[in-house]
Write a protein that holds these residues in place. Sequence first.
Motif, PDB file in Angstrom:
ATOM      1  N   ASP A 117     -13.526   1.232  -3.284  1.00 22.08           N
ATOM      2  CA  ASP A 117     -12.811   1.590  -2.062  1.00 22.08           C
ATOM      3  C   ASP A 117     -11.430   2.142  -2.406  1.00 22.08           C
ATOM      4  OD1 ASP A 117     -12.010   1.785   0.610  1.00 22.08           O
ATOM      5  OD2 ASP A 117     -11.416  -0.314   0.715  1.00 22.08           O
ATOM      6  N   GLY A 160     -24.681   3.706  -0.956  1.00 22.14           N
ATOM      7  CA  GLY A 160     -24.400   3.788   0.471  1.00 22.14           C
ATOM      8  C   GLY A 160     -22.910   3.700   0.765  1.00 22.14           C
ATOM      9  N   LEU A 161     -22.243   2.795   0.088  1.00 22.88           N
ATOM     10  CA  LEU A 161     -20.799   2.649   0.275  1.00 22.88           C
ATOM     11  C   LEU A 161     -20.068   3.904  -0.184  1.00 22.88           C
ATOM     12  CD1 LEU A 161     -18.291   0.964   0.974  1.00 22.88           C
ATOM     13  CD2 LEU A 161     -18.381   0.041  -1.358  1.00 22.88           C
ATOM     14  N   GLU A 163     -21.206   6.970  -0.390  1.00 23.90           N
ATOM     15  CA  GLU A 163     -21.467   8.060   0.559  1.00 23.90           C
ATOM     16  C   GLU A 163     -20.530   7.961   1.759  1.00 23.90           C
ATOM     17  OE1 GLU A 163     -25.611   7.464   1.438  1.00 23.90           O
ATOM     18  OE2 GLU A 163     -26.258   8.898  -0.097  1.00 23.90           O
ATOM     19  N   LYS A 164     -20.410   6.759   2.283  1.00 27.65           N
ATOM     20  CA  LYS A 164     -19.559   6.560   3.459  1.00 27.65           C
ATOM     21  C   LYS A 164     -18.079   6.773   3.127  1.00 27.65           C
ATOM     22  CE  LYS A 164     -22.815   3.529   5.815  1.00 27.65           C
ATOM     23  NZ  LYS A 164     -23.956   3.893   4.997  1.00 27.65           N
ATOM     24  N   ASP A 167     -17.499  10.507   2.782  1.00 27.53           N
ATOM     25  CA  ASP A 167     -17.485  11.107   4.125  1.00 27.53           C
ATOM     26  C   ASP A 167     -16.158  10.816   4.824  1.00 27.53           C
ATOM     27  OD1 ASP A 167     -20.039  12.086   3.799  1.00 27.53           O
ATOM     28  OD2 ASP A 167     -21.006  10.529   5.014  1.00 27.53           O
ATOM     29  N   TYR A 168     -15.733   9.581   4.728  1.00 22.25           N
ATOM     30  CA  TYR A 168     -14.480   9.166   5.363  1.00 22.25           C
ATOM     31  C   TYR A 168     -13.303   9.960   4.810  1.00 22.25           C
ATOM     32  CZ  TYR A 168     -10.681   6.154   6.944  1.00 22.25           C
ATOM     33  OH  TYR A 168      -9.533   5.687   7.512  1.00 22.25           O
ATOM     34  N   SER A 182     -16.187   8.175  14.247  1.00 23.84           N
ATOM     35  CA  SER A 182     -17.586   7.938  13.889  1.00 23.84           C
ATOM     36  C   SER A 182     -17.714   7.543  12.423  1.00 23.84           C
ATOM     37  CB  SER A 182     -18.411   9.209  14.158  1.00 23.84           C
ATOM     38  OG  SER A 182     -19.712   9.056  13.666  1.00 23.84           O
ATOM     39  N   CYS A 183     -16.981   8.247  11.580  1.00 28.12           N
ATOM     40  CA  CYS A 183     -17.008   7.945  10.136  1.00 28.12           C
ATOM     41  C   CYS A 183     -16.419   6.567   9.854  1.00 28.12           C
ATOM     42  CB  CYS A 183     -16.263   9.034   9.384  1.00 28.12           C
ATOM     43  SG  CYS A 183     -16.660   9.079   7.660  1.00 28.12           S
ATOM     44  N   THR A 184     -15.363   6.223  10.557  1.00 19.31           N
ATOM     45  CA  THR A 184     -14.735   4.909  10.384  1.00 19.31           C
ATOM     46  C   THR A 184     -15.702   3.801  10.794  1.00 19.31           C
ATOM     47  OG1 THR A 184     -12.551   5.842  10.822  1.00 19.31           O
ATOM     48  CG2 THR A 184     -12.771   3.481  11.042  1.00 19.31           C
ATOM     49  N   ASN A 186     -18.984   3.970  10.781  1.00 14.34           N
ATOM     50  CA  ASN A 186     -20.020   3.900   9.744  1.00 14.34           C
ATOM     51  C   ASN A 186     -19.547   3.133   8.523  1.00 14.34           C
ATOM     52  OD1 ASN A 186     -21.885   5.344  11.215  1.00 14.34           O
ATOM     53  ND2 ASN A 186     -21.384   7.306  10.250  1.00 14.34           N
ATOM     54  N   LEU A 187     -18.330   3.368   8.119  1.00 13.22           N
ATOM     55  CA  LEU A 187     -17.795   2.703   6.948  1.00 13.22           C
ATOM     56  C   LEU A 187     -17.662   1.199   7.184  1.00 13.22           C
ATOM     57  CD1 LEU A 187     -16.711   2.998   4.108  1.00 13.22           C
ATOM     58  CD2 LEU A 187     -14.474   3.503   5.058  1.00 13.22           C
TER      59      LEU A 187
END
Length: 188
Positions: A117, A160-161, A163-164, A167-168, A182-184, A186-187
């Motif tokens: 992160d 998965g993490l 990717e998110k 994107d974020y 939306s991205c937030t 998803n994360l």
Amino acid sequence: FNLQLWNNYFHLAVAFITQDSLQLENFSHAKYNKIQNKYGDMRRLIGFAIRDMWYKLGQNKICFIPGMVGPILEMTLIPEVELRKATIPIFFDMMLCEYQRTAEFKKFENEIILKLDHEVEGGRGDEHYMQLFESILKDCAQEHPGISDLVERFVSLVKGLLEKLLDYRTVMNDESKDNRMSCTVNLL
């Protein structure tokens, strides 16, 4: 075995290869070529030395888990393919060491998720890294059937993490408030 000496060695080596003045991809093409021709990519040489020293630690590797997960992650995120290919397998070895000791690798898993992160937020990481991370760890796991299911689950989780997070990072510069929200979500 002097734990502090080895800890200093690994941290110093990682600090060397992650310093801004060695990040060749940030230079102009002409400057990149000039440095490459004169000195080569010193990051690769030091990264290979870190890898070799890691494997020479033997039973003492467990002393560096989870403490070295972050620095090794930082090193593997450098966008240099050969360096990544040589050093990502250290993660599997860390998982294997912890698994042999505790029948799981929760400390390693928690640390890599926490550090990933931070690193992606700092601008590191890309799609190619995610693919290489997945393929290398899955290949390593095939040689150890007892741990392969846990490694598959871990790789899926990290992929998965990542990717998110990627994107974020991309949408943070987007003008659309809905895309960012939306991205937030998803994360989270």
